[in-house]
Design a protein around this motif. Structure first.
Motif, PDB file in Angstrom:
ATOM      1  N   PHE A   8      -7.477  -2.834   3.886  1.00 36.16           N
ATOM      2  CA  PHE A   8      -6.072  -2.523   3.618  1.00 36.16           C
ATOM      3  C   PHE A   8      -5.126  -3.522   4.283  1.00 36.16           C
ATOM      4  O   PHE A   8      -3.916  -3.352   4.225  1.00 36.16           O
ATOM      5  CB  PHE A   8      -5.746  -1.108   4.097  1.00 36.16           C
ATOM      6  N   SER A   9      -5.681  -4.567   4.901  1.00 35.92           N
ATOM      7  CA  SER A   9      -4.836  -5.602   5.486  1.00 35.92           C
ATOM      8  C   SER A   9      -4.097  -6.346   4.380  1.00 35.92           C
ATOM      9  O   SER A   9      -4.503  -6.324   3.215  1.00 35.92           O
ATOM     10  CB  SER A   9      -5.688  -6.580   6.304  1.00 35.92           C
ATOM     11  N   ALA A  50     -11.834  -1.137  -1.777  1.00 33.93           N
ATOM     12  CA  ALA A  50     -13.242  -1.059  -1.389  1.00 33.93           C
ATOM     13  C   ALA A  50     -14.054  -2.212  -1.966  1.00 33.93           C
ATOM     14  O   ALA A  50     -15.121  -2.553  -1.434  1.00 33.93           O
ATOM     15  CB  ALA A  50     -13.837   0.275  -1.830  1.00 33.93           C
ATOM     16  N   ILE A  51     -13.565  -2.818  -3.049  1.00 28.97           N
ATOM     17  CA  ILE A  51     -14.304  -3.927  -3.680  1.00 28.97           C
ATOM     18  C   ILE A  51     -13.471  -5.202  -3.709  1.00 28.97           C
ATOM     19  O   ILE A  51     -13.736  -6.111  -4.483  1.00 28.97           O
ATOM     20  CB  ILE A  51     -14.774  -3.554  -5.102  1.00 28.97           C
ATOM     21  N   LEU A  95      -6.312   5.294  -6.162  1.00 27.76           N
ATOM     22  CA  LEU A  95      -6.531   4.034  -6.871  1.00 27.76           C
ATOM     23  C   LEU A  95      -6.596   2.868  -5.899  1.00 27.76           C
ATOM     24  O   LEU A  95      -7.510   2.025  -5.976  1.00 27.76           O
ATOM     25  CB  LEU A  95      -5.414   3.806  -7.888  1.00 27.76           C
ATOM     26  N   VAL A  96      -5.661   2.813  -4.968  1.00 27.22           N
ATOM     27  CA  VAL A  96      -5.652   1.714  -4.007  1.00 27.22           C
ATOM     28  C   VAL A  96      -6.917   1.723  -3.156  1.00 27.22           C
ATOM     29  O   VAL A  96      -7.525   0.677  -2.899  1.00 27.22           O
ATOM     30  CB  VAL A  96      -4.396   1.790  -3.123  1.00 27.22           C
ATOM     31  N   THR A 150       0.847  -1.189   0.000  1.00 32.41           N
ATOM     32  CA  THR A 150       0.000   0.000   0.000  1.00 32.41           C
ATOM     33  C   THR A 150       0.884   1.241   0.000  1.00 32.41           C
ATOM     34  O   THR A 150       2.025   1.206   0.473  1.00 32.41           O
ATOM     35  CB  THR A 150      -0.910   0.045   1.242  1.00 32.41           C
ATOM     36  N   PRO A 151       0.384   2.354  -0.525  1.00 34.29           N
ATOM     37  CA  PRO A 151       1.169   3.594  -0.479  1.00 34.29           C
ATOM     38  C   PRO A 151       1.466   4.006   0.958  1.00 34.29           C
ATOM     39  O   PRO A 151       0.698   3.696   1.879  1.00 34.29           O
ATOM     40  CB  PRO A 151       0.245   4.610  -1.167  1.00 34.29           C
ATOM     41  N   ASN A 152       2.584   4.677   1.146  1.00 29.64           N
ATOM     42  CA  ASN A 152       2.931   5.164   2.478  1.00 29.64           C
ATOM     43  C   ASN A 152       1.829   6.060   3.026  1.00 29.64           C
ATOM     44  O   ASN A 152       1.276   6.891   2.310  1.00 29.64           O
ATOM     45  CB  ASN A 152       4.244   5.950   2.420  1.00 29.64           C
ATOM     46  N   GLY A 153       1.491   5.842   4.281  1.00 31.14           N
ATOM     47  CA  GLY A 153       0.474   6.666   4.917  1.00 31.14           C
ATOM     48  C   GLY A 153      -0.865   5.994   5.058  1.00 31.14           C
ATOM     49  O   GLY A 153      -1.706   6.447   5.851  1.00 31.14           O
ATOM     50  N   LEU A 154      -1.106   4.925   4.315  1.00 33.97           N
ATOM     51  CA  LEU A 154      -2.372   4.209   4.453  1.00 33.97           C
ATOM     52  C   LEU A 154      -2.245   3.156   5.546  1.00 33.97           C
ATOM     53  O   LEU A 154      -1.351   2.308   5.498  1.00 33.97           O
ATOM     54  CB  LEU A 154      -2.754   3.528   3.134  1.00 33.97           C
TER      55      LEU A 154
END
Length: 270
Positions: free
Chosen positions: A93-94, A169-170, A163-164, A34-38
């Motif tokens: 986001f796991s 979400a789906i 985008l991530v 995942t992008p940094n910060g998420l």
């Protein structure tokens, strides 16, 4: 089957791919970062997840004798139990991973693919390429925005994050896409098949970072890819991918979400 493998991290990063192979079974996983910060909800990280899931899956496939979907389902459930006390395994986001498995069993070869990992099966004629591209068909607006975002700017990070978020979400939902995360039922969405082992000459399992050889950079066709693997080895194929990545640091010749990616390939000869 006789197997060889190479798995290399993107330059400067930790390898979030995982590969394990034996004479009976080969397994490749591509962990989704995942992008940094998420926030991921997991204290262990993607590499840990891919290693644990891949190890459990290989053991299940070799020892249990059950069909590969059940092996994957059991392994997903077992991995979730390993960290559900400390982590939010239900978070979108796991950690998650795409999966490719090839197993020699009796007179047959069985295979499973979940997500955009790539399996190439060669019976001496035209290779069969198996991959699940449902992820590429979702979040089209966010994907287009990332392609037009300024390279090296904060706008690119924002577009990638958007985008991530849209993809996750789906994740593992009807109408979305399916990967190995914490939902055992995702295994039922995997692509599966079998063929007589006598008909199969060679096979390759690749994460999308290694599949860039064909899919992104067009350095060759899938038959070319198999020839490189057989005559020059798995490390050579990834080396050619790295050379192409370094020749296009600005992502202009070959638009893609990131300059480098983890790259893993297993080559099997029968």
């Amino acid at each position: 089957m006789h197997v060889s493998l190479t798995s290399l991290p993107r330059p400067g990063g930790r390898n979030e791919d995982f590969a394990i192979a034996s004479p009976e079974c080969a397994v490749v996983l591509d962990g989704a970062g995942t992008p940094n910060g998420l926030p991921t909800g997991c204290v262990h990280g993607v590499a840990w997840f891919a290693q644990r899931l891949g190890t459990l899956l290989h053991r299940e496939a070799v020892e249990s004798g059950r069909d590969l979907a059940r092996c994957l389902s059991t392994s997903i459930e077992g991995t979730a139990k390993l960290h559900q006390a400390t982590c939010d395994v239900g978070s979108p986001f796991s950690p998650s991973a795409t999966v490719a498995v090839l197993r020699s069993r009796g007179q047959d070869v069985e295979w499973l693919v979940l997500g955009d990992a790539v399996l190439v099966l060669d019976d001496g004629r035209e290779p069969e390429v198996v991959t699940d591209q449902r992820l590429a068909r979702v979040a089209s607006e966010e994907r287009a925005a990332l392609r037009t975002a300024g390279r090296g700017l904060r706008g690119e990070l924002a577009a990638h994050t958007a985008l991530v978020e849209a993809e996750r979400a789906i994740r593992n939902r009807p109408g979305g896409y399916w990967v190995a995360a914490a939902e055992p039922e995702a295994a039922d969405e995997a692509l599966m098949g079998r063929m007589p082992i006598a008909q199969l000459e060679r096979a390759a399992l690749l994460t999308d970072g290694a599949a860039r050889f064909v899919d992104t950079f067009a350095l060759g066709t899938w038959p070319t890819c198999l020839e490189v693997l057989e005559h020059h080895g798995t490390a050579n194929l990834i080396g050619q991918v790295r050379d192409a990545e370094r020749s296009d640091i600005d992502l202009e010749r070959w638009p893609r979400s990131k300059t480098h990616d983890d790259a893993t390939v297993i080559f099997a000869r029968f």
